[in-house]
Write a protein that holds these residues in place. Structure first.
Motif, short mmCIF file in Angstrom:
data_model
loop_
_atom_site.label_atom_id
_atom_site.label_comp_id
_atom_site.label_asym_id
_atom_site.label_seq_id
_atom_site.Cartn_x
_atom_site.Cartn_y
_atom_site.Cartn_z
N UNK A 1 -11.83 19.40 60.17
CA UNK A 1 -11.50 20.75 59.70
C UNK A 1 -9.99 20.95 59.58
N UNK A 2 -9.23 20.42 60.54
CA UNK A 2 -7.77 20.51 60.46
C UNK A 2 -7.23 19.69 59.30
N UNK A 3 -7.76 18.51 59.12
CA UNK A 3 -7.30 17.65 58.02
C UNK A 3 -7.58 18.28 56.67
N UNK A 4 -8.70 19.00 56.56
CA UNK A 4 -9.08 19.64 55.30
C UNK A 4 -8.50 21.04 55.14
N UNK A 5 -7.73 21.50 56.14
CA UNK A 5 -7.10 22.82 56.05
C UNK A 5 -7.99 23.98 56.41
N UNK A 6 -9.19 23.72 56.90
CA UNK A 6 -10.10 24.80 57.30
C UNK A 6 -9.62 25.44 58.59
N UNK A 7 -9.07 24.64 59.49
CA UNK A 7 -8.47 25.11 60.74
C UNK A 7 -7.02 24.68 60.77
N UNK A 8 -6.25 25.40 61.57
CA UNK A 8 -4.84 25.01 61.72
C UNK A 8 -4.61 24.37 63.04
#
Length: 189
Positions: A182-189
């Motif tokens: 999710x972080x890698x895909x920008x969904x989470x920071x």
């Protein structure tokens, strides 16, 4: 009904190891010029694994595998006997060309486990490593030749020795993988 050999070190219950275990020397099964690998840090996520890629002792349905930081893993003897089992795999399992024992498997490409090396703690020169905490990829033992009719008994035996069986990784590791993605895909920071 008897249950096939899970793994020699979990079949009859778990040894209680030291959660502060600081590493040691792993040795392959060769009697002549064994490969030796030093792990100079503690290990984490020790678990039994039913996948068909992990090295298992003869007759065992499961491996016992953990991770250590790759920078703390180094070959100290007879590295000329090592070869990567499957260069296309995420885990670059380095095995002894003579006895087949998997010594370490770093994750080097972009992945949540990058920077970790998978090792088999039973190969340590001491027996006080932390005990396994769960079992991953239980259903995969069918792909390795276990009759599906044995699965209820295998899961019951795993629970009996104190291991939670999963058909993926433990919930905490699955959450870690999903968070990384999710972080890698920008969904989470």
């Amino acid at each position: 009904m008897s249950v096939r050999l899970l793994h020699p070190l979990i079949q009859n219950g778990l040894h209680k190891g030291d959660s502060n275990h600081a590493g040691g020397i792993l040795a392959c099964k060769c009697t002549d010029r064994p490969v030796k690998v030093k792990v100079s840090a503690g290990i984490a996520h020790n678990h039994a694994c039913g996948c068909t890629k992990c090295w298992k002792p003869d007759g065992a349905a499961f491996s016992v595998v953990a991770v250590a930081p790759s920078e703390s893993v180094s070959i100290v003897e007879n590295g000329d006997k090592l070869a990567v089992v499957d260069p296309s795999a995420l885990i670059q399992r380095h095995a002894c060309k003579e006895c087949g024992t998997h010594m370490y498997g770093p994750v080097e490409r972009d992945h949540a486990f990058k920077g970790l090396s998978f090792i088999h703690p039973e190969l340590f020169d001491n027996g006080n490593w932390p005990e396994p905490g769960f079992v991953a990829f239980v259903s995969s033992v069918i792909e390795g030749g276990v009759d599906p009719s044995e699965m209820d008994g295998i899961r019951a035996k795993l629970k009996d020795v104190g291991l939670d069986p999963y058909d993926c990784l433990s919930p905490a590791l699955m959450d870690y993988l999903a968070t990384w993605t999710a972080k890698k895909n920008g969904v989470l920071q």
